[in-house]
Design an enzyme around this catalytic site. Structure first.
Site, PDB file in Angstrom:
ATOM      1  N   HIS A  12       0.827  -1.210   0.000  1.00  0.00           N
ATOM      2  CA  HIS A  12       0.000   0.000   0.000  1.00  0.00           C
ATOM      3  C   HIS A  12       0.863   1.263   0.000  1.00  0.00           C
ATOM      4  CE1 HIS A  12      -0.267  -0.771   4.625  1.00  0.00           C
ATOM      5  NE2 HIS A  12       0.724   0.061   4.386  1.00  0.00           N
ATOM      6  N   HIS A  59      -1.667   4.812   9.608  1.00  0.00           N
ATOM      7  CA  HIS A  59      -0.336   5.415   9.724  1.00  0.00           C
ATOM      8  C   HIS A  59      -0.448   6.727  10.505  1.00  0.00           C
ATOM      9  CE1 HIS A  59      -0.265   2.693   6.267  1.00  0.00           C
ATOM     10  NE2 HIS A  59       1.033   2.567   6.459  1.00  0.00           N
ATOM     11  N   HIS A 193      10.727  -3.597   3.255  1.00  0.00           N
ATOM     12  CA  HIS A 193      11.097  -2.187   3.140  1.00  0.00           C
ATOM     13  C   HIS A 193      11.466  -1.618   4.495  1.00  0.00           C
ATOM     14  CE1 HIS A 193       6.815  -1.839   4.210  1.00  0.00           C
ATOM     15  NE2 HIS A 193       6.877  -0.519   4.272  1.00  0.00           N
ATOM     16  N   GLU A 240       4.737  -5.301   8.435  1.00  0.00           N
ATOM     17  CA  GLU A 240       3.383  -5.149   7.877  1.00  0.00           C
ATOM     18  C   GLU A 240       2.857  -6.470   7.306  1.00  0.00           C
ATOM     19  OE1 GLU A 240       3.186  -0.436   6.619  1.00  0.00           O
ATOM     20  OE2 GLU A 240       3.459  -1.924   5.041  1.00  0.00           O
TER      21      GLU A 240
HETATM   22 FE   LIG Z   1       2.164   1.014   5.608  1.00  0.00          FE
END
Ligand SMILES: [Fe+2]
Length: 311
Positions: A12, A59, A193, A240
């Site tokens: 996302h 977030h 990431h 995530e």
């Molecule tokens: Fe995220």
């Protein structure tokens, strides 16, 4: 009776949303990312879910950092788009399904998963970017979406096993809902990431592809991965991926992988995407009531893509 017909995972990455909003999807850098989702949109047009359950993480948009629920279910009729610093994304507000959400809440909480219930909640790129990747940029999202926000921003996030078991409880809830609805569940975020610190920009394609393989064939193996391994192998934000296990827990043990796409990078993130279908009669039954099943011919083409990606 409602049924979970399929699960979808998708990164996302906020920059994907920015590329869409700023009409940059045709630029060479972005083209390869968006081309990978063309078949997915076609699959979704054929699957025509009645409801999507979107597992994502907030977030610091709806919850800030002052209050972070581990699992938060959106029970509202509508979820406005959050302002993440540049104004709300120019996408439609997300319409919920309060009746099914309330049913899921009751079933899952009585199964001892203590969800936070959100009767008012804004949603951010964590949910809206996957909706764009799967539905394109319609004036209204084509079906109601029930958001399920998972804490992966502050230690300790839930374990992969807990997420997987929650997925199973959600499936049980869906299947005890009396209305004949086809549900697709999204697991979003990932893949490898890290956005800050000495290892910023870390991408581990070997880990990612192995994770995708196991997500399809041996998800129980993934439920045993400790948090430290996500951090070490997939970067600080790789955690995530535990959210993908909520999606996977809601599916059959054996599923049909109908499509996979992996590319690096998008922004500083590996983009991983997979579509898994349950082999349940219900999907065919729904097709018989006027909905097309996911196209077999397209599956063949998708498998070629899987092969190409793995090679
Ligand atoms: Fe995220």
């Amino acid at each position: 009776m409602a049924k979970v017909i399929a699960g979808v995972t998708s990164s996302h990455v906020p920059a994907i949303g920015a590329a869409i909003d700023n009409h940059r999807t045709g630029e060479p850098y972005w083209q390869r990312v968006f081309e990978g989702f063309e078949r997915s949109k076609e699959w979704m047009r054929n699957a025509k879910p009645d409801v999507v359950i979107g597992v994502y993480n907030d977030h610091a948009s709806a919850f800030s950092v002052e209050m972070i629920p581990t699992f938060a279910l959106g029970t509202a009729a509508e979820f406005p788009i959050a302002d993440e610093g540049w104004g709300p994304r120019p996408v439609p507000a997300v319409k919920g399904h309060p009746k099914l959400a309330a049913h899921i809440a009751q079933s899952v909480i009585l199964d001892e998963f203590d969800l936070t219930l959100c009767n008012k909640m804004e949603v951010d790129h964590g949910l809206t970017v996957p909706l764009n990747l799967m539905f394109g940029t319609p004036k209204e999202w084509p079906c109601p979406v029930i958001p399920l926000a998972v804490n992966v921003v502050q230690y300790p996030p839930p374990t992969g096993h807990r997420c997987f078991m929650l997925g199973k409880a959600i499936r049980k809830a869906v299947e005890s809902y009396p209305e004949d609805l086809n549900v697709v569940i999204f697991g979003t975020g990932g893949m490898s990431h890290q956005i800050s610190g000495q290892r910023a920009g870390l991408i581990n394609s070997k880990w990612d592809k192995n994770f995708l393989d196991n997500l399809s064939k041996d998800p129980v193996k993934l439920t045993k991965i400790p948090h430290i391994d996500y951090m070490r192998e997939a970067g600080a934000e790789g955690i995530e991926m535990v959210m993908w296990l909520v999606m996977r827990g809601a599916l059959d043990d054996k599923v049909e992988e109908v499509y996979r796409f992996y590319t690096v990078p998008a922004s500083n993130t590996a983009v991983g995407h997979i579509i898994l279908e349950n082999r349940i009669k219900g999907a065919k039954k729904s097709a018989a009531k006027g909905k097309k099943p996911a196209p077999k011919l397209k599956r063949a083409a998708a498998r070629q893509k899987v092969h190409r990606i793995r090679s």
